[in-house]
Scaffold this motif. Structure first.
Motif, mmCIF file in Angstrom:
data_model
loop_
_atom_site.group_PDB
_atom_site.id
_atom_site.type_symbol
_atom_site.label_atom_id
_atom_site.label_comp_id
_atom_site.label_asym_id
_atom_site.label_seq_id
_atom_site.Cartn_x
_atom_site.Cartn_y
_atom_site.Cartn_z
ATOM 1 N N ASN A 135 0.807 -1.224 0.000
ATOM 2 C CA ASN A 135 0.000 0.000 0.000
ATOM 3 C C ASN A 135 0.835 1.267 0.000
ATOM 4 O O ASN A 135 0.403 2.308 0.509
ATOM 5 C CB ASN A 135 -0.947 -0.002 1.199
ATOM 6 C CG ASN A 135 -2.013 -1.050 1.073
ATOM 7 O OD1 ASN A 135 -2.817 -0.996 0.156
ATOM 8 N ND2 ASN A 135 -2.007 -2.016 1.962
ATOM 9 N N VAL B 207 -4.648 4.476 4.037
ATOM 10 C CA VAL B 207 -5.127 3.199 4.567
ATOM 11 C C VAL B 207 -5.940 3.453 5.835
ATOM 12 O O VAL B 207 -5.526 4.222 6.700
ATOM 13 C CB VAL B 207 -3.935 2.261 4.887
ATOM 14 C CG1 VAL B 207 -4.405 0.972 5.531
ATOM 15 C CG2 VAL B 207 -3.126 1.967 3.635
ATOM 16 N N THR C 42 -8.582 1.096 1.526
ATOM 17 C CA THR C 42 -7.387 1.753 1.001
ATOM 18 C C THR C 42 -7.789 2.597 -0.194
ATOM 19 O O THR C 42 -8.817 2.350 -0.828
ATOM 20 C CB THR C 42 -6.308 0.740 0.557
ATOM 21 O OG1 THR C 42 -6.830 -0.040 -0.524
ATOM 22 C CG2 THR C 42 -5.871 -0.161 1.687
#
Length: 66
Positions: free
Chosen positions: A12, A17, A29
């Protein structure tokens, strides 16, 4: 089940997030904080921590004023 932080950070990078308040699950996300907030509204999730995961190859430092 606890979050694998290493896997989370790597997968990510450069994204926002949202994790559950007890930090046990990734809820949403997205590329923008607005996108993550919209996903949380759809999930009816009120207890989430939203944070930005910077790219691994960049440094982010706080603004230092004299």
């Amino acid at each position: 089940m606890k979050i694998s932080y290493e896997k989370t950070l790597l997968s990510n990078q450069n994204k926002w997030v949202a994790v559950s308040f007890d930090r046990s699950d990734i809820l949403a996300t997205g590329k923008s904080i607005k996108e993550v907030e919209d996903k949380l509204v759809k999930l009816s999730s009120k207890n989430a921590i939203i944070t930005f995961i910077p790219p691994a190859d960049k440094y982010i430092s706080p603004l230092v004023c004299p």
